[in-house]
Write a protein that holds these residues in place. Sequence first.
Motif, PDB file in Angstrom:
ATOM      1  N   LYS A   8      13.278  25.043 -16.657  1.00  0.00           N
ATOM      2  CA  LYS A   8      14.669  25.467 -16.465  1.00  0.00           C
ATOM      3  C   LYS A   8      14.799  26.255 -15.163  1.00  0.00           C
ATOM      4  O   LYS A   8      13.850  26.876 -14.672  1.00  0.00           O
ATOM      5  CB  LYS A   8      15.118  26.340 -17.631  1.00  0.00           C
ATOM      6  N   ILE A   9      16.021  26.252 -14.624  1.00  0.00           N
ATOM      7  CA  ILE A   9      16.280  26.943 -13.371  1.00  0.00           C
ATOM      8  C   ILE A   9      16.059  28.442 -13.520  1.00  0.00           C
ATOM      9  O   ILE A   9      16.420  29.051 -14.529  1.00  0.00           O
ATOM     10  CB  ILE A   9      17.724  26.663 -12.889  1.00  0.00           C
ATOM     11  N   ALA A  10      15.463  29.030 -12.499  1.00  0.00           N
ATOM     12  CA  ALA A  10      15.268  30.479 -12.440  1.00  0.00           C
ATOM     13  C   ALA A  10      15.595  30.928 -11.017  1.00  0.00           C
ATOM     14  O   ALA A  10      15.018  30.421 -10.055  1.00  0.00           O
ATOM     15  CB  ALA A  10      13.834  30.851 -12.799  1.00  0.00           C
TER      16      ALA A  10
ATOM     17  N   VAL B  61      23.023  32.057 -15.128  1.00  0.00           N
ATOM     18  CA  VAL B  61      22.493  30.719 -15.419  1.00  0.00           C
ATOM     19  C   VAL B  61      22.748  30.354 -16.876  1.00  0.00           C
ATOM     20  O   VAL B  61      22.421  31.127 -17.783  1.00  0.00           O
ATOM     21  CB  VAL B  61      20.980  30.646 -15.122  1.00  0.00           C
ATOM     22  N   LEU B  62      23.337  29.185 -17.072  1.00  0.00           N
ATOM     23  CA  LEU B  62      23.568  28.670 -18.420  1.00  0.00           C
ATOM     24  C   LEU B  62      22.328  27.899 -18.844  1.00  0.00           C
ATOM     25  O   LEU B  62      22.192  26.708 -18.571  1.00  0.00           O
ATOM     26  CB  LEU B  62      24.802  27.760 -18.462  1.00  0.00           C
ATOM     27  N   ASP B  63      21.436  28.594 -19.485  1.00  0.00           N
ATOM     28  CA  ASP B  63      20.151  28.008 -19.858  1.00  0.00           C
ATOM     29  C   ASP B  63      20.323  26.728 -20.660  1.00  0.00           C
ATOM     30  O   ASP B  63      19.615  25.738 -20.453  1.00  0.00           O
ATOM     31  CB  ASP B  63      19.355  29.039 -20.658  1.00  0.00           C
ATOM     32  N   GLU B  64      21.277  26.719 -21.591  1.00  0.00           N
ATOM     33  CA  GLU B  64      21.479  25.558 -22.460  1.00  0.00           C
ATOM     34  C   GLU B  64      22.024  24.356 -21.695  1.00  0.00           C
ATOM     35  O   GLU B  64      21.864  23.214 -22.118  1.00  0.00           O
ATOM     36  CB  GLU B  64      22.440  25.912 -23.605  1.00  0.00           C
ATOM     37  N   SER B  65      22.674  24.609 -20.574  1.00  0.00           N
ATOM     38  CA  SER B  65      23.253  23.514 -19.800  1.00  0.00           C
ATOM     39  C   SER B  65      22.253  22.881 -18.845  1.00  0.00           C
ATOM     40  O   SER B  65      22.372  21.710 -18.484  1.00  0.00           O
ATOM     41  CB  SER B  65      24.465  24.019 -19.017  1.00  0.00           C
ATOM     42  N   CYS B  66      21.245  23.649 -18.427  1.00  0.00           N
ATOM     43  CA  CYS B  66      20.232  23.131 -17.506  1.00  0.00           C
ATOM     44  C   CYS B  66      19.383  22.068 -18.196  1.00  0.00           C
ATOM     45  O   CYS B  66      18.883  22.268 -19.303  1.00  0.00           O
ATOM     46  CB  CYS B  66      19.337  24.273 -17.019  1.00  0.00           C
TER      47      CYS B  66
ATOM     48  N   ASP C 189      15.268  28.913  -0.487  1.00  0.00           N
ATOM     49  CA  ASP C 189      14.227  28.711  -1.508  1.00  0.00           C
ATOM     50  C   ASP C 189      14.241  29.814  -2.571  1.00  0.00           C
ATOM     51  O   ASP C 189      13.208  30.360  -2.941  1.00  0.00           O
ATOM     52  CB  ASP C 189      12.830  28.650  -0.863  1.00  0.00           C
ATOM     53  N   ALA C 190      15.443  30.122  -3.048  1.00  0.00           N
ATOM     54  CA  ALA C 190      15.576  31.178  -4.047  1.00  0.00           C
ATOM     55  C   ALA C 190      15.574  30.634  -5.472  1.00  0.00           C
ATOM     56  O   ALA C 190      15.690  31.401  -6.419  1.00  0.00           O
ATOM     57  CB  ALA C 190      16.861  31.975  -3.809  1.00  0.00           C
ATOM     58  N   ILE C 191      15.454  29.310  -5.612  1.00  0.00           N
ATOM     59  CA  ILE C 191      15.520  28.702  -6.937  1.00  0.00           C
ATOM     60  C   ILE C 191      14.179  28.092  -7.300  1.00  0.00           C
ATOM     61  O   ILE C 191      13.614  27.289  -6.555  1.00  0.00           O
ATOM     62  CB  ILE C 191      16.628  27.628  -7.006  1.00  0.00           C
ATOM     63  N   ASP C 192      13.678  28.483  -8.448  1.00  0.00           N
ATOM     64  CA  ASP C 192      12.426  27.962  -8.973  1.00  0.00           C
ATOM     65  C   ASP C 192      12.667  27.522 -10.413  1.00  0.00           C
ATOM     66  O   ASP C 192      13.802  27.485 -10.882  1.00  0.00           O
ATOM     67  CB  ASP C 192      11.333  29.024  -8.908  1.00  0.00           C
ATOM     68  N   LYS C 193      11.594  27.199 -11.120  1.00  0.00           N
ATOM     69  CA  LYS C 193      11.705  26.810 -12.519  1.00  0.00           C
ATOM     70  C   LYS C 193      10.800  27.686 -13.370  1.00  0.00           C
ATOM     71  O   LYS C 193       9.726  28.113 -12.922  1.00  0.00           O
ATOM     72  CB  LYS C 193      11.328  25.337 -12.695  1.00  0.00           C
ATOM     73  N   ASP C 194      11.250  27.935 -14.592  1.00  0.00           N
ATOM     74  CA  ASP C 194      10.408  28.700 -15.497  1.00  0.00           C
ATOM     75  C   ASP C 194       9.425  27.768 -16.204  1.00  0.00           C
ATOM     76  O   ASP C 194       9.318  26.583 -15.869  1.00  0.00           O
ATOM     77  CB  ASP C 194      11.259  29.499 -16.491  1.00  0.00           C
ATOM     78  N   SER C 195       8.718  28.279 -17.192  1.00  0.00           N
ATOM     79  CA  SER C 195       7.679  27.490 -17.865  1.00  0.00           C
ATOM     80  C   SER C 195       8.232  26.283 -18.606  1.00  0.00           C
ATOM     81  O   SER C 195       7.510  25.342 -18.901  1.00  0.00           O
ATOM     82  CB  SER C 195       6.910  28.382 -18.856  1.00  0.00           C
TER      83      SER C 195
END
Length: 495
Positions: free
Chosen positions: A204-206, A116-121, A195-201
Amino acid sequence: MTTRGAVRRRILREVSTVIVTNNASALKRQLMLEVAKSTLAGTLLGDVEHIPVRVRPRGKESTRCCIWRDRAIIRYRLIAILGGRIEDETDEVKPLSAYAREAFKRTGLEKPILTVLDESCTACIEANYFVTNACKGCLARPCTMHCPANAISIEGDTAKIMPDACTNCGKCQQVCPYHAIIYVPVPCQEACPVDAIDKDSRGKIAIDFDRCIMCGKCVRACPFTAVMDRSQMVDVLIRLGKAEMNALLAPAVAGQFDAEIEQISAAARKMGFTRVIEVASGADEVAEHESEEFRGRMAAGEPFMTTSCCYAYTETVRKHIPELERFVAKTGTPLAMAAARARSEYPSALNVFIGPCIAKKQEGMDNDDVDYVLTFEEFATMLEAFGIVLEDVEGERADVEGGALGRGFPVTGGLYKAISHRCSDLLGGQTSRIETLDAKSLRLLKALPRMKNPPCRLMEVMCCYRGCVGGPAVVAEEAVSTKRVETLVGRSPVK
């Protein structure tokens, strides 16, 4: 002065080998090509630090807030293209050349294959229904009448949805006479069938890799390409022409390019592959063995059987529907068959699978007979980096060819036709197909083991729409690819 439209048309011409439907895929394609050309030239260690600047030079319009952020995100994209996992970065000033050196030395990648490209999300807002300015605040107000949660109020002359009360049932959208209510999805979450994709605090995608089936649908869906598959392209390029290497071409390759399968085989040899093996030959084996397995299961009184060629599907069963596992064929995948035979006949050679699928990268990690996995995107990039134009290549037959049944596997219904060829007396029309994994098809699969009277004896399951021709890393439109595959099948003998 060059217009933005003219630039886009130029880009589309330059990347005509690959589907480029938007700016995000064009950028990914450009970065892969930069890396491939530098690797072939032997200058990657010196060039790779300059790629972000070449792609986003000073004075060029930026995609994000500024050129500097664009370059930072490009750096992370290059880490993935070099095979790195962005989440593992502990030193933000680690040069890209260090990642390239790691690619030169390693013999394989560690799981997971997605990064996951955190900066791109962009931390998309939660999926919800939204009232646009097309709302007229009409007298009828069916949205308020049909909302079961009383989540809609009228403020002034416009309806307003209260997010905390809304249950996302969508009834307001269905009844609005002005079509003023829209659904705003989170594309990656919407695409994920498990449903494997959630969001962090931070929003952002997790990715929950305990649930993820590596289907790659999120990779294809994200408009910011914030999810990428880690590449082994550099690993393969530095070994071509130096090591003994087998190119294992997936059956879907026949539909990817405006060229004959013989030209694609010859092009692989021009790159430096020692041999070319059609994985369709493994599919022919699967058709034979799975037909025997199906016949045996029906004789034993089992109610039905599902196919097992799609790795993303078998991962779905293993992780999410374990009660279905005993009904899944045990034959294995065409890749497993072809790779095992290649390893047996050419034990000193490296096996490189080339296909449409990100899940196959994960399958390759689980199979000792597979050394590297490339997607069609990466293969097409390599063709251009080598300067190979397929239409100019004189065709050569593969060292191991597939037959009509195996070559038909990548299109929905192909495996059913192959089994029906040998077991038509048992099927009698009692078959069903799932041509894409989504919430609806998962409900059906979960219900199958509990059914007293299943709707079919044979269930063909494909994760991607229309089959492997619709995989997340293809380079041709599904409809076009399907026709090309069917044309090849039509001129191929049954083996």
